[in-house]
Write a protein that holds these residues in place. Structure first.
Motif, mmCIF file in Angstrom:
data_model
loop_
_atom_site.group_PDB
_atom_site.id
_atom_site.type_symbol
_atom_site.label_atom_id
_atom_site.label_comp_id
_atom_site.label_asym_id
_atom_site.label_seq_id
_atom_site.Cartn_x
_atom_site.Cartn_y
_atom_site.Cartn_z
ATOM 1 N N PHE A 47 4.015 -3.450 8.763
ATOM 2 C CA PHE A 47 3.299 -2.766 7.702
ATOM 3 C C PHE A 47 2.049 -2.120 8.288
ATOM 4 C CE2 PHE A 47 5.605 -6.367 5.923
ATOM 5 C CZ PHE A 47 6.447 -5.698 5.047
ATOM 6 N N SER A 48 2.130 -0.808 8.526
ATOM 7 C CA SER A 48 1.063 -0.156 9.277
ATOM 8 C C SER A 48 0.120 0.654 8.414
ATOM 9 C CB SER A 48 1.678 0.758 10.345
ATOM 10 O OG SER A 48 2.563 1.690 9.747
ATOM 11 N N GLY A 49 0.373 0.774 7.128
ATOM 12 C CA GLY A 49 -0.514 1.501 6.252
ATOM 13 C C GLY A 49 -0.538 0.854 4.883
ATOM 14 N N ALA A 50 -1.653 0.985 4.154
ATOM 15 C CA ALA A 50 -1.772 0.359 2.836
ATOM 16 C C ALA A 50 -2.704 1.186 1.966
ATOM 17 C CB ALA A 50 -2.296 -1.065 2.956
ATOM 18 N N VAL A 51 -2.297 1.405 0.708
ATOM 19 C CA VAL A 51 -3.159 2.082 -0.262
ATOM 20 C C VAL A 51 -2.956 1.449 -1.632
ATOM 21 C CG1 VAL A 51 -3.238 4.329 0.905
ATOM 22 C CG2 VAL A 51 -1.406 3.855 -0.732
ATOM 23 N N LEU A 52 -3.953 1.578 -2.490
ATOM 24 C CA LEU A 52 -3.847 1.167 -3.878
ATOM 25 C C LEU A 52 -3.346 2.353 -4.690
ATOM 26 C CD1 LEU A 52 -4.394 -0.728 -6.317
ATOM 27 C CD2 LEU A 52 -6.747 0.145 -6.311
ATOM 28 N N GLY A 53 -2.185 2.186 -5.339
ATOM 29 C CA GLY A 53 -1.633 3.255 -6.141
ATOM 30 C C GLY A 53 -2.308 3.367 -7.491
ATOM 31 N N LEU A 54 -2.098 4.501 -8.158
ATOM 32 C CA LEU A 54 -2.651 4.672 -9.496
ATOM 33 C C LEU A 54 -2.000 3.718 -10.493
ATOM 34 C CD1 LEU A 54 -3.058 8.540 -9.889
ATOM 35 C CD2 LEU A 54 -4.661 6.862 -8.992
ATOM 36 N N ASP A 55 -0.846 3.152 -10.119
ATOM 37 C CA ASP A 55 -0.171 2.187 -10.986
ATOM 38 C C ASP A 55 -0.737 0.781 -10.836
ATOM 39 O OD1 ASP A 55 0.720 1.592 -8.446
ATOM 40 O OD2 ASP A 55 2.848 1.933 -8.862
ATOM 41 N N GLY A 56 -1.781 0.615 -9.999
ATOM 42 C CA GLY A 56 -2.409 -0.687 -9.813
ATOM 43 C C GLY A 56 -1.708 -1.569 -8.811
ATOM 44 N N ARG A 57 -0.634 -1.083 -8.211
ATOM 45 C CA ARG A 57 0.085 -1.859 -7.214
ATOM 46 C C ARG A 57 -0.342 -1.438 -5.806
ATOM 47 N NH1 ARG A 57 6.304 -1.255 -8.335
ATOM 48 N NH2 ARG A 57 5.712 0.954 -8.327
ATOM 49 N N ILE A 58 -0.072 -2.316 -4.839
ATOM 50 C CA ILE A 58 -0.405 -2.054 -3.442
ATOM 51 C C ILE A 58 0.825 -1.509 -2.736
ATOM 52 C CG2 ILE A 58 -1.291 -3.031 -1.297
ATOM 53 C CD1 ILE A 58 -3.259 -3.063 -3.624
ATOM 54 N N TRP A 59 0.664 -0.350 -2.135
ATOM 55 C CA TRP A 59 1.759 0.323 -1.440
ATOM 56 C C TRP A 59 1.570 0.149 0.071
ATOM 57 C CZ3 TRP A 59 5.471 3.970 -3.622
ATOM 58 C CH2 TRP A 59 5.453 3.994 -5.021
ATOM 59 N N PHE A 60 2.520 -0.534 0.696
ATOM 60 C CA PHE A 60 2.537 -0.692 2.151
ATOM 61 C C PHE A 60 3.606 0.223 2.749
ATOM 62 C CE2 PHE A 60 0.610 -4.767 1.057
ATOM 63 C CZ PHE A 60 -0.338 -4.918 2.057
ATOM 64 N N ALA A 61 3.312 0.823 3.898
ATOM 65 C CA ALA A 61 4.308 1.571 4.653
ATOM 66 C C ALA A 61 4.997 0.614 5.620
ATOM 67 C CB ALA A 61 3.654 2.713 5.427
ATOM 68 N N ASP A 62 6.282 0.380 5.394
ATOM 69 C CA ASP A 62 7.064 -0.451 6.314
ATOM 70 C C ASP A 62 7.599 0.460 7.408
ATOM 71 O OD1 ASP A 62 8.698 -2.146 7.668
ATOM 72 O OD2 ASP A 62 10.072 -2.538 6.019
ATOM 73 N N GLN A 63 6.907 0.463 8.540
ATOM 74 C CA GLN A 63 7.242 1.381 9.620
ATOM 75 C C GLN A 63 8.630 1.113 10.174
ATOM 76 O OE1 GLN A 63 4.309 1.401 12.692
ATOM 77 N NE2 GLN A 63 5.359 2.882 13.957
ATOM 78 N N THR A 64 9.049 -0.139 10.214
ATOM 79 C CA THR A 64 10.347 -0.495 10.762
ATOM 80 C C THR A 64 11.478 -0.165 9.789
ATOM 81 O OG1 THR A 64 9.308 -2.299 11.967
ATOM 82 C CG2 THR A 64 11.705 -2.346 11.794
ATOM 83 N N GLY A 65 11.273 -0.447 8.512
ATOM 84 C CA GLY A 65 12.321 -0.271 7.525
ATOM 85 C C GLY A 65 12.376 1.090 6.882
ATOM 86 N N ALA A 66 11.489 2.024 7.266
ATOM 87 C CA ALA A 66 11.448 3.368 6.690
ATOM 88 C C ALA A 66 11.441 3.311 5.168
ATOM 89 C CB ALA A 66 12.609 4.220 7.196
ATOM 90 N N SER A 67 10.501 2.539 4.629
ATOM 91 C CA SER A 67 10.388 2.407 3.178
ATOM 92 C C SER A 67 8.966 1.986 2.832
ATOM 93 C CB SER A 67 11.383 1.369 2.649
ATOM 94 O OG SER A 67 11.061 0.089 3.145
ATOM 95 N N PHE A 68 8.629 2.101 1.565
ATOM 96 C CA PHE A 68 7.435 1.474 1.035
ATOM 97 C C PHE A 68 7.809 0.092 0.515
ATOM 98 C CE2 PHE A 68 6.340 6.007 0.229
ATOM 99 C CZ PHE A 68 5.145 6.062 0.925
ATOM 100 N N VAL A 69 6.911 -0.848 0.681
ATOM 101 C CA VAL A 69 7.037 -2.144 0.022
ATOM 102 C C VAL A 69 5.850 -2.235 -0.921
ATOM 103 C CG1 VAL A 69 7.185 -4.636 0.302
ATOM 104 C CG2 VAL A 69 8.184 -3.126 2.020
ATOM 105 N N VAL A 70 6.132 -2.252 -2.222
ATOM 106 C CA VAL A 70 5.115 -2.091 -3.246
ATOM 107 C C VAL A 70 4.923 -3.412 -3.972
ATOM 108 C CG1 VAL A 70 4.344 -0.668 -5.163
ATOM 109 C CG2 VAL A 70 5.968 0.268 -3.506
ATOM 110 N N PHE A 71 3.700 -3.963 -3.892
ATOM 111 C CA PHE A 71 3.405 -5.292 -4.404
ATOM 112 C C PHE A 71 2.673 -5.251 -5.733
ATOM 113 C CE2 PHE A 71 4.517 -6.899 -0.330
ATOM 114 C CZ PHE A 71 4.767 -8.258 -0.510
ATOM 115 N N SER A 72 3.095 -6.145 -6.634
ATOM 116 C CA SER A 72 2.330 -6.451 -7.829
ATOM 117 C C SER A 72 1.451 -7.650 -7.545
ATOM 118 C CB SER A 72 3.262 -6.746 -9.011
ATOM 119 O OG SER A 72 4.078 -5.623 -9.286
ATOM 120 N N GLU A 73 0.518 -7.944 -8.445
ATOM 121 C CA GLU A 73 -0.448 -9.011 -8.200
ATOM 122 C C GLU A 73 0.211 -10.380 -8.071
ATOM 123 O OE1 GLU A 73 -3.463 -8.958 -11.145
ATOM 124 O OE2 GLU A 73 -4.296 -7.021 -10.539
#
Length: 344
Positions: A47-73
């Motif tokens: 997980f090489s990047g992280a931002v807080l989305g407007l939806d209140g969730r945390i968006w991680f860039a999964d560099q290996t899996g070519a996807s976002f992993v989006v977390f709720s609280e």
């Protein structure tokens, strides 16, 4: 289309350690911290990047899996495919568009809230950390230029002087006055912190060759200054330099024997909502990095506080972000996502 996977993750709720150092510069009233750990996919995900989305969730860039992993609280997460792109560093604009670098390439991808993607091609490779500016622009460090993607999608690039290049810990930050800051070096490898006027492209240079060979990323802070973080890995000593136009720079040294060294570059320092700068790094014992640590630098008192996780068997990826409540979310190099709940 989103692929949703709500997985019962292994959740470890631990009471983390907090370390303080005696002295005028250290905060001697640390509070407890809770540490929540999830291993969402596998130990090989990065997980090489992280931002807080407007939806209140945390968006991680999964560099290996070519996807976002989006977390709720609560730790549940959604995986969102990125169209085959492997994203590294992230930034988000006021409309909720996520911009991402794609490695040592000139391609920047914009991922819109509706799932559509757009590509932008810069004139040079962009492998540093990108930042959202005051007016919605995205600022991007390139090899020897500062790139800007405006809200309307137009691109402008600001070249450095002939022979100069962006530094080894390159990220960008925009001050409330509008100046864009970055670290760079001259053709003779003299390091400096640069402040560029976006209207004219003119650059003010602050030379800092006393920072272990690098000028580490700067952070635009609520006190009106831009603070540059410097740390020596071998001796775990360092300082914070605060810059404001028309003022003499302010230098605040870390407490003696603080035992902290920053992770090399990119988005490893952010201004929090608590009038402080937070820095990811390593806990150093007897001149050896033994595990992860966070440091909080209070912008009012100029005191430092070090937070140690309960397990030193990993280290932070440089990128992290805050949620709406001020909690810190960070990925680790072995694929674990760590949430830190700091009781301020």
């Amino acid at each position: 289309m989103q692929i949703t996977r709500h997985i019962s993750c292994l959740l470890a709720i631990l009471i983390g350690g907090v370390s303080s150092v005696a002295g005028a510069e250290a905060d001697n009233a640390p509070k407890a911290a809770e540490w929540h750990m999830w291993t969402p996919l596998s130990q090989f995900d990065e997980f090489s990047g992280a931002v807080l989305g407007l939806d209140g969730r945390i968006w991680f860039a999964d560099q290996t899996g070519a996807s976002f992993v989006v977390f709720s609280e609560d730790g549940t997460f959604t995986t969102v495919p990125t169209g085959g792109y492997s994203f590294e560093r992230l930034a988000i604009d006021p409309s909720g568009n996520i911009y991402a670098t794609t490695g040592y390439y000139p391609t920047i991808v914009r991922f819109a809230p509706d799932g559509t993607t757009s590509r932008f091609t810069l004139g040079q490779d962009a492998n540093g950390a990108i930042t959202a500016g005051n007016e919605g622009s995205i600022w991007i460090p390139e090899t020897s230029e500062i790139g800007r993607i405006s809200a309307d999608g137009s691109i402008r690039e600001y070249p450095l002087a002939q022979g100069e290049s962006l530094g080894g810990g390159t990220s960008t930050t925009q001050q409330t006055s509008g100046d864009v800051w970055f670290d760079a070096s001259t053709s003779s490898f003299k390091s400096y912190l640069g402040a560029m006027n976006p209207q004219t492209g003119k650059i003010r240079r602050y030379y800092k060759d006393d920072c272990g060979g690098y000028v580490y990323p700067a952070v635009a802070a609520p006190d009106g200054r831009v603070w540059s973080v410097c740390g020596d890995m071998l001796y775990a000593q360092g300082y914070m330099d605060g810059f404001a136009r028309g003022e003499k720079p302010v230098r605040v040294r870390w407490p003696k024997n603080f035992g902290f060294a920053i992770v090399g570059g990119y988005n490893n320092a952010l201004a929090g909502s608590d009038n402080a700068i937070w820095i990811t790094g390593q806990n150093v014992v007897n001149s050896f990095a033994v595990g992860a640590a966070f440091v909080r630098f209070d912008l009012t008192t100029h005191k430092f506080r070090k937070y140690l996780p309960p397990d030193d068997n990993y280290e932070w990826d440089a990128s992290f972000t805050f949620d709406d409540a001020g909690n810190i979310w960070a990925g680790t190099e072995n694929g674990q996502v760590q949430e830190i709940v700091l009781q301020r």
